[in-house]
Design a protein around this motif. Sequence first.
Motif, short mmCIF file in Angstrom:
data_model
loop_
_atom_site.label_atom_id
_atom_site.label_comp_id
_atom_site.label_asym_id
_atom_site.label_seq_id
_atom_site.Cartn_x
_atom_site.Cartn_y
_atom_site.Cartn_z
N LEU A 55 0.88 -1.13 -0.13
CA LEU A 55 -0.06 -0.19 0.04
C LEU A 55 1.02 1.36 0.07
O LEU A 55 2.05 1.26 0.63
CB LEU A 55 -0.78 -0.15 1.22
CG LEU A 55 -1.92 -0.95 1.47
CD1 LEU A 55 -2.59 -1.20 2.48
CD2 LEU A 55 -2.91 -1.03 0.30
N GLY A 74 -4.26 7.32 -2.03
CA GLY A 74 -3.88 5.74 -1.25
C GLY A 74 -3.85 4.86 -2.94
O GLY A 74 -4.87 5.03 -3.77
N LEU A 75 -2.89 4.18 -2.80
CA LEU A 75 -2.49 3.16 -3.83
C LEU A 75 -2.33 1.71 -3.67
O LEU A 75 -1.88 1.49 -2.42
CB LEU A 75 -1.79 3.61 -4.90
CG LEU A 75 -1.70 4.97 -5.29
CD1 LEU A 75 -0.08 5.51 -5.69
CD2 LEU A 75 -2.25 5.10 -6.53
N TYR A 76 -2.68 0.69 -4.19
CA TYR A 76 -2.43 -0.53 -3.82
C TYR A 76 -1.47 -0.90 -5.19
O TYR A 76 -1.80 -0.58 -6.31
CB TYR A 76 -3.69 -1.49 -3.90
CG TYR A 76 -3.41 -2.90 -3.74
CD1 TYR A 76 -3.15 -3.43 -2.39
CD2 TYR A 76 -3.15 -3.81 -4.78
CE1 TYR A 76 -2.87 -4.76 -2.07
CE2 TYR A 76 -2.69 -5.12 -4.29
CZ TYR A 76 -2.53 -5.71 -2.96
OH TYR A 76 -2.31 -6.87 -2.81
N GLU A 77 -0.24 -1.67 -4.81
CA GLU A 77 0.74 -1.95 -5.97
C GLU A 77 1.15 -3.28 -5.91
O GLU A 77 1.25 -3.81 -4.74
CB GLU A 77 2.10 -1.03 -5.55
CG GLU A 77 1.51 0.52 -5.89
CD GLU A 77 2.80 1.36 -5.32
OE1 GLU A 77 2.76 2.82 -5.46
OE2 GLU A 77 3.58 0.85 -4.77
N GLY A 93 -5.55 3.30 -7.50
CA GLY A 93 -5.63 3.92 -6.32
C GLY A 93 -6.82 5.05 -6.57
O GLY A 93 -7.54 5.25 -7.50
#
Length: 168
Positions: A55, A74-77, A93
Amino acid sequence: MKKAIVFLAIGLLFSTASIAQEISQNAIGIRIGDSDGFGAEANYQRAVGSNNNRLEFGLGIRDNRNFSAFKLVGLYEWVFNIDGGFNWYVGPGAGIGQVNVRDGRFNTNNGRFEDDNETFAFVAGVGGIEYNFDFPLLLSLDIRPEFGFGDYRDDLDLDIALSARYQF
């Protein structure tokens, strides 16, 4: 024969170490880019799961002659190893932000200059490449397309940035 076994063992050790490349549990740093006036972003990365996912959270601020603004993202990678310390990553995100545009319009009703304020939301994606040094430094270059929902931010922006993070 002993030398061949030693070289084979060393070769297997290095190949196993490159396959087992893992991302750091935590990283904190700064992301510097420029899209639609956002130039600096303090961000934090946190590993999740057991398969190199993470995250990323960021707070970007900008203040210049024409406007001041901030945004939270906010990002999910998903992180994939290329070779050694090189990784590439992609993910979705979203975020929110606030902008205060100083356009200097004069309001004849009250005799004052007025500013336009807007809160906006956006969806984002990220794709980039990073290098994980042997010491706790992570450098990355990425592109983050953002599609905004609001009067001021109602289009697609491409934010290209360079990041430096301390890993712990």
